[in-house]
Design a protein around this motif. Sequence first.
Motif, PDB file in Angstrom:
ATOM      1  N   VAL A  31       0.860  -1.176   0.000  1.00 26.65           N
ATOM      2  CA  VAL A  31       0.000   0.000   0.000  1.00 26.65           C
ATOM      3  C   VAL A  31       0.903   1.234   0.000  1.00 26.65           C
ATOM      4  CG1 VAL A  31      -1.785   1.282   1.251  1.00 26.65           C
ATOM      5  CG2 VAL A  31      -1.779  -1.227   1.285  1.00 26.65           C
ATOM      6  N   TYR A  32       0.723   2.075  -0.989  1.00 24.75           N
ATOM      7  CA  TYR A  32       1.510   3.295  -1.112  1.00 24.75           C
ATOM      8  C   TYR A  32       0.644   4.467  -0.673  1.00 24.75           C
ATOM      9  CZ  TYR A  32       4.169   0.147  -4.068  1.00 24.75           C
ATOM     10  OH  TYR A  32       4.872  -0.945  -4.532  1.00 24.75           O
ATOM     11  N   VAL A  33       1.085   5.165   0.344  1.00 29.70           N
ATOM     12  CA  VAL A  33       0.327   6.303   0.858  1.00 29.70           C
ATOM     13  C   VAL A  33       1.132   7.568   0.587  1.00 29.70           C
ATOM     14  CG1 VAL A  33      -0.703   7.342   2.918  1.00 29.70           C
ATOM     15  CG2 VAL A  33      -0.680   4.859   2.660  1.00 29.70           C
ATOM     16  N   THR A  34       0.532   8.483  -0.140  1.00 30.33           N
ATOM     17  CA  THR A  34       1.239   9.721  -0.482  1.00 30.33           C
ATOM     18  C   THR A  34       0.382  10.927  -0.130  1.00 30.33           C
ATOM     19  OG1 THR A  34       0.345   9.496  -2.708  1.00 30.33           O
ATOM     20  CG2 THR A  34       2.605   8.766  -2.387  1.00 30.33           C
ATOM     21  N   LEU A  35       1.026  12.018   0.213  1.00 24.06           N
ATOM     22  CA  LEU A  35       0.295  13.254   0.484  1.00 24.06           C
ATOM     23  C   LEU A  35      -0.352  13.765  -0.799  1.00 24.06           C
ATOM     24  CD1 LEU A  35       2.823  15.089   2.810  1.00 24.06           C
ATOM     25  CD2 LEU A  35       0.530  14.343   3.436  1.00 24.06           C
ATOM     26  N   LYS A  36      -1.538  14.296  -0.676  1.00 27.16           N
ATOM     27  CA  LYS A  36      -2.196  14.881  -1.843  1.00 27.16           C
ATOM     28  C   LYS A  36      -1.414  16.095  -2.323  1.00 27.16           C
ATOM     29  CE  LYS A  36      -6.809  13.215  -0.922  1.00 27.16           C
ATOM     30  NZ  LYS A  36      -8.216  13.461  -0.632  1.00 27.16           N
ATOM     31  N   PRO A  37      -1.480  16.376  -3.625  1.00 28.08           N
ATOM     32  CA  PRO A  37      -0.800  17.566  -4.136  1.00 28.08           C
ATOM     33  C   PRO A  37      -1.311  18.801  -3.398  1.00 28.08           C
ATOM     34  CG  PRO A  37      -1.666  16.222  -5.924  1.00 28.08           C
ATOM     35  CD  PRO A  37      -2.205  15.640  -4.660  1.00 28.08           C
ATOM     36  N   GLY A  38      -0.409  19.677  -3.066  1.00 30.14           N
ATOM     37  CA  GLY A  38      -0.809  20.910  -2.379  1.00 30.14           C
ATOM     38  C   GLY A  38      -0.679  20.822  -0.877  1.00 30.14           C
ATOM     39  N   VAL A  39      -0.636  19.610  -0.335  1.00 27.12           N
ATOM     40  CA  VAL A  39      -0.464  19.473   1.112  1.00 27.12           C
ATOM     41  C   VAL A  39       1.019  19.660   1.435  1.00 27.12           C
ATOM     42  CG1 VAL A  39      -0.687  17.926   3.095  1.00 27.12           C
ATOM     43  CG2 VAL A  39      -2.403  17.878   1.276  1.00 27.12           C
ATOM     44  N   LEU A  40       1.302  20.509   2.402  1.00 26.32           N
ATOM     45  CA  LEU A  40       2.687  20.777   2.782  1.00 26.32           C
ATOM     46  C   LEU A  40       3.359  19.508   3.268  1.00 26.32           C
ATOM     47  CD1 LEU A  40       2.560  24.193   4.656  1.00 26.32           C
ATOM     48  CD2 LEU A  40       3.600  23.680   2.441  1.00 26.32           C
ATOM     49  N   ASP A  41       4.628  19.331   2.903  1.00 29.73           N
ATOM     50  CA  ASP A  41       5.359  18.121   3.236  1.00 29.73           C
ATOM     51  C   ASP A  41       6.708  18.492   3.864  1.00 29.73           C
ATOM     52  OD1 ASP A  41       6.603  15.719   3.386  1.00 29.73           O
ATOM     53  OD2 ASP A  41       6.665  15.351   1.227  1.00 29.73           O
ATOM     54  N   PRO A  42       6.718  18.764   5.177  1.00 26.23           N
ATOM     55  CA  PRO A  42       7.962  19.192   5.815  1.00 26.23           C
ATOM     56  C   PRO A  42       9.068  18.138   5.762  1.00 26.23           C
ATOM     57  CG  PRO A  42       6.170  18.964   7.426  1.00 26.23           C
ATOM     58  CD  PRO A  42       5.566  18.765   6.089  1.00 26.23           C
ATOM     59  N   GLN A  43       8.700  16.864   5.794  1.00 28.52           N
ATOM     60  CA  GLN A  43       9.711  15.806   5.693  1.00 28.52           C
ATOM     61  C   GLN A  43      10.404  15.861   4.331  1.00 28.52           C
ATOM     62  OE1 GLN A  43       7.269  12.263   6.791  1.00 28.52           O
ATOM     63  NE2 GLN A  43       9.078  11.687   7.974  1.00 28.52           N
ATOM     64  N   GLY A  44       9.570  16.005   3.297  1.00 30.30           N
ATOM     65  CA  GLY A  44      10.124  16.107   1.950  1.00 30.30           C
ATOM     66  C   GLY A  44      11.035  17.321   1.818  1.00 30.30           C
ATOM     67  N   LYS A  45      10.577  18.433   2.388  1.00 28.75           N
ATOM     68  CA  LYS A  45      11.377  19.665   2.347  1.00 28.75           C
ATOM     69  C   LYS A  45      12.729  19.445   3.035  1.00 28.75           C
ATOM     70  CE  LYS A  45       8.982  23.161   0.487  1.00 28.75           C
ATOM     71  NZ  LYS A  45       8.471  22.158  -0.474  1.00 28.75           N
ATOM     72  N   ALA A  46      12.709  18.756   4.180  1.00 29.72           N
ATOM     73  CA  ALA A  46      13.943  18.511   4.923  1.00 29.72           C
ATOM     74  C   ALA A  46      14.907  17.649   4.101  1.00 29.72           C
ATOM     75  CB  ALA A  46      13.627  17.837   6.254  1.00 29.72           C
ATOM     76  N   ILE A  47      14.365  16.643   3.430  1.00 29.96           N
ATOM     77  CA  ILE A  47      15.205  15.781   2.593  1.00 29.96           C
ATOM     78  C   ILE A  47      15.784  16.599   1.438  1.00 29.96           C
ATOM     79  CG2 ILE A  47      15.198  13.795   1.037  1.00 29.96           C
ATOM     80  CD1 ILE A  47      12.951  12.607   2.782  1.00 29.96           C
ATOM     81  N   HIS A  48      14.927  17.416   0.823  1.00 27.74           N
ATOM     82  CA  HIS A  48      15.354  18.265  -0.288  1.00 27.74           C
ATOM     83  C   HIS A  48      16.539  19.133   0.144  1.00 27.74           C
ATOM     84  CE1 HIS A  48      13.826  20.942  -3.835  1.00 27.74           C
ATOM     85  NE2 HIS A  48      15.107  20.696  -3.915  1.00 27.74           N
ATOM     86  N   HIS A  49      16.366  19.772   1.301  1.00 31.10           N
ATOM     87  CA  HIS A  49      17.403  20.646   1.831  1.00 31.10           C
ATOM     88  C   HIS A  49      18.689  19.867   2.115  1.00 31.10           C
ATOM     89  CE1 HIS A  49      18.865  24.226   3.882  1.00 31.10           C
ATOM     90  NE2 HIS A  49      19.307  23.421   4.839  1.00 31.10           N
TER      91      HIS A  49
END
Lengths: 76, 76
Positions: free
Chosen positions: A5-23
Motif C-alpha cells: 500500500v503506497y500512501v502519499t500526500l495529496k498535491p498541495g499538502v505541505l510536506d515538511p519531511q520532503g522539504k527537509a530531505i530536499h534541503h
Amino acid sequence: MKLNVYVTLKPGVLDPQGKAIHHALGSLGFQGVEDVRQGKLIQLDVADSTSDADIDSMCRQLLANTVIENYRVEKA
Amino acid sequence: MKLNVYVTLKPGVLDPQGKAIHHALGSLGFQGVEDVRQGKLIQLDVADSTSDADIDSMCRQLLANTVIENYRVEKA
C-alpha cells in the motif's frame, strides 16, 4: 497474499519531511533536485480470502488519512 | 525525471510501526492479517542529467540507512 500500500500526500499538502530531505540533499552537494515528497509504503501479508472491499476499508480506516493522503494498493 | 525510492527494513529488523499497525487492524476487526511492515516511499524529481551513480549515492548517504534498510529505485 502480499500487498503493497503506497500512501502519499495529496498535491498541495505541505510536506515538511520532503522539504527537509530536499534541503539535506542540497547540503550534501547534489545538484538538480527539483522536488522531494515523502510517503509511506506499508507491506501487508493477508489471508488469500481477504476481499478487495476489506483491503480498501483497511486503507480508509487506518492506513491513510484520506483528507490529506492518497493511497494505492498493489498486489505483489 | 521522476524517481520513486522505496526504503524497507531488512528482514529480521524489528519494526514497531508495523507491529502497531498490525495490532490496530486486529482491533478494528480485520481478520487474517499475518504480517505488516512499514517502509518509506520517497518521490524525487531530479534533473534528467542526474546519473545513476548520483542517485545511488543519494540513497546510500541520506535516504536509506543501509545497516538496517534496503532500498530500491524505480524511474517513474
